[in-house]
Design a protein around this motif. Structure first.
Motif, PDB file in Angstrom:
ATOM      1  N   LYS A 256      -7.266  -9.165   1.751  1.00  0.00           N
ATOM      2  CA  LYS A 256      -6.518  -8.160   2.501  1.00  0.00           C
ATOM      3  C   LYS A 256      -5.090  -8.057   1.971  1.00  0.00           C
ATOM      4  O   LYS A 256      -4.581  -6.956   1.727  1.00  0.00           O
ATOM      5  CB  LYS A 256      -6.496  -8.535   3.991  1.00  0.00           C
ATOM      6  N   ASN A 257      -4.452  -9.192   1.770  1.00  0.00           N
ATOM      7  CA  ASN A 257      -3.074  -9.195   1.263  1.00  0.00           C
ATOM      8  C   ASN A 257      -2.998  -8.623  -0.149  1.00  0.00           C
ATOM      9  O   ASN A 257      -2.036  -7.933  -0.494  1.00  0.00           O
ATOM     10  CB  ASN A 257      -2.490 -10.602   1.321  1.00  0.00           C
ATOM     11  N   ASP A 258      -4.010  -8.894  -0.965  1.00  0.00           N
ATOM     12  CA  ASP A 258      -4.032  -8.329  -2.312  1.00  0.00           C
ATOM     13  C   ASP A 258      -4.174  -6.808  -2.265  1.00  0.00           C
ATOM     14  O   ASP A 258      -3.549  -6.096  -3.054  1.00  0.00           O
ATOM     15  CB  ASP A 258      -5.146  -8.967  -3.146  1.00  0.00           C
ATOM     16  N   ALA A 259      -4.972  -6.308  -1.343  1.00  0.00           N
ATOM     17  CA  ALA A 259      -5.083  -4.850  -1.174  1.00  0.00           C
ATOM     18  C   ALA A 259      -3.728  -4.273  -0.754  1.00  0.00           C
ATOM     19  O   ALA A 259      -3.326  -3.209  -1.233  1.00  0.00           O
ATOM     20  CB  ALA A 259      -6.163  -4.511  -0.147  1.00  0.00           C
ATOM     21  N   LYS A 260      -3.016  -4.996   0.103  1.00  0.00           N
ATOM     22  CA  LYS A 260      -1.691  -4.538   0.526  1.00  0.00           C
ATOM     23  C   LYS A 260      -0.707  -4.527  -0.646  1.00  0.00           C
ATOM     24  O   LYS A 260       0.134  -3.633  -0.743  1.00  0.00           O
ATOM     25  CB  LYS A 260      -1.154  -5.411   1.659  1.00  0.00           C
ATOM     26  N   ILE A 261      -0.820  -5.502  -1.530  1.00  0.00           N
ATOM     27  CA  ILE A 261       0.036  -5.523  -2.728  1.00  0.00           C
ATOM     28  C   ILE A 261      -0.225  -4.277  -3.568  1.00  0.00           C
ATOM     29  O   ILE A 261       0.713  -3.624  -4.037  1.00  0.00           O
ATOM     30  CB  ILE A 261      -0.211  -6.812  -3.545  1.00  0.00           C
ATOM     31  N   MET A 262      -1.501  -3.934  -3.764  1.00  0.00           N
ATOM     32  CA  MET A 262      -1.827  -2.739  -4.541  1.00  0.00           C
ATOM     33  C   MET A 262      -1.380  -1.474  -3.819  1.00  0.00           C
ATOM     34  O   MET A 262      -0.959  -0.509  -4.462  1.00  0.00           O
ATOM     35  CB  MET A 262      -3.329  -2.665  -4.842  1.00  0.00           C
ATOM     36  N   ALA A 263      -1.444  -1.483  -2.507  1.00  0.00           N
ATOM     37  CA  ALA A 263      -0.973  -0.323  -1.747  1.00  0.00           C
ATOM     38  C   ALA A 263       0.516  -0.105  -1.985  1.00  0.00           C
ATOM     39  O   ALA A 263       0.960   1.034  -2.165  1.00  0.00           O
ATOM     40  CB  ALA A 263      -1.269  -0.508  -0.261  1.00  0.00           C
ATOM     41  N   GLU A 264       1.265  -1.181  -2.027  1.00  0.00           N
ATOM     42  CA  GLU A 264       2.705  -1.060  -2.323  1.00  0.00           C
ATOM     43  C   GLU A 264       2.936  -0.513  -3.723  1.00  0.00           C
ATOM     44  O   GLU A 264       3.792   0.337  -3.923  1.00  0.00           O
ATOM     45  CB  GLU A 264       3.380  -2.430  -2.164  1.00  0.00           C
ATOM     46  N   LYS A 265       2.158  -1.003  -4.679  1.00  0.00           N
ATOM     47  CA  LYS A 265       2.320  -0.559  -6.070  1.00  0.00           C
ATOM     48  C   LYS A 265       2.006   0.939  -6.226  1.00  0.00           C
ATOM     49  O   LYS A 265       2.565   1.596  -7.106  1.00  0.00           O
ATOM     50  CB  LYS A 265       1.404  -1.354  -7.008  1.00  0.00           C
TER      51      LYS A 265
END
Length: 108
Positions: A94-103
């Motif tokens: 989930k946190n990795d998806a959030k990182i990509m969302a920020e990018k």
């Protein structure tokens, strides 16, 4: 389409997570991550990968920070079909998806 699917997968993952269905949550968070990775590649190159192989190749060659997320999480996505996934693992993806969302500047 990529933004819509990323959000849809993420929202569905959140629902599954709340129901303590962590295998489903892992799969859906990972699918959200992949949609966002494809969007990132599209934003940077003008093209979208057509397969996991192409996605990994492009990200490894041009975007190592994206590749590292995908490479780290892909085995768990694969294992989710034959192993029980934990709450903690679902949170990591989930946190990795959030990182990509920020990018990609996508609000999940």
């Amino acid at each position: 389409i990529l933004i819509k699917t990323a959000k849809e997968y993420f929202d569905s993952a959140e629902d599954e997570f709340k129901r303590e269905r962590y295998n489903s949550a892992v799969v859906l968070y990972f699918k959200s991550l992949v949609s966002l990775a494809d969007l990132f590649i599209l934003q940077k190159t003008g093209n979208t990968p057509s397969s996991h192989t192409e996605r990994f190749r492009i990200s490894q060659e041009k975007f190592p920070e994206v590749y590292n997320l995908l490479d780290k999480d892909f085995p768990f996505y694969q294992s989710s079909y034959i192993q029980i996934m934990s709450k903690e693992l679902a949170e990591v993806i989930k946190n990795d998806a959030k990182i990509m969302a920020e990018k990609t500047q996508v609000e999940l």
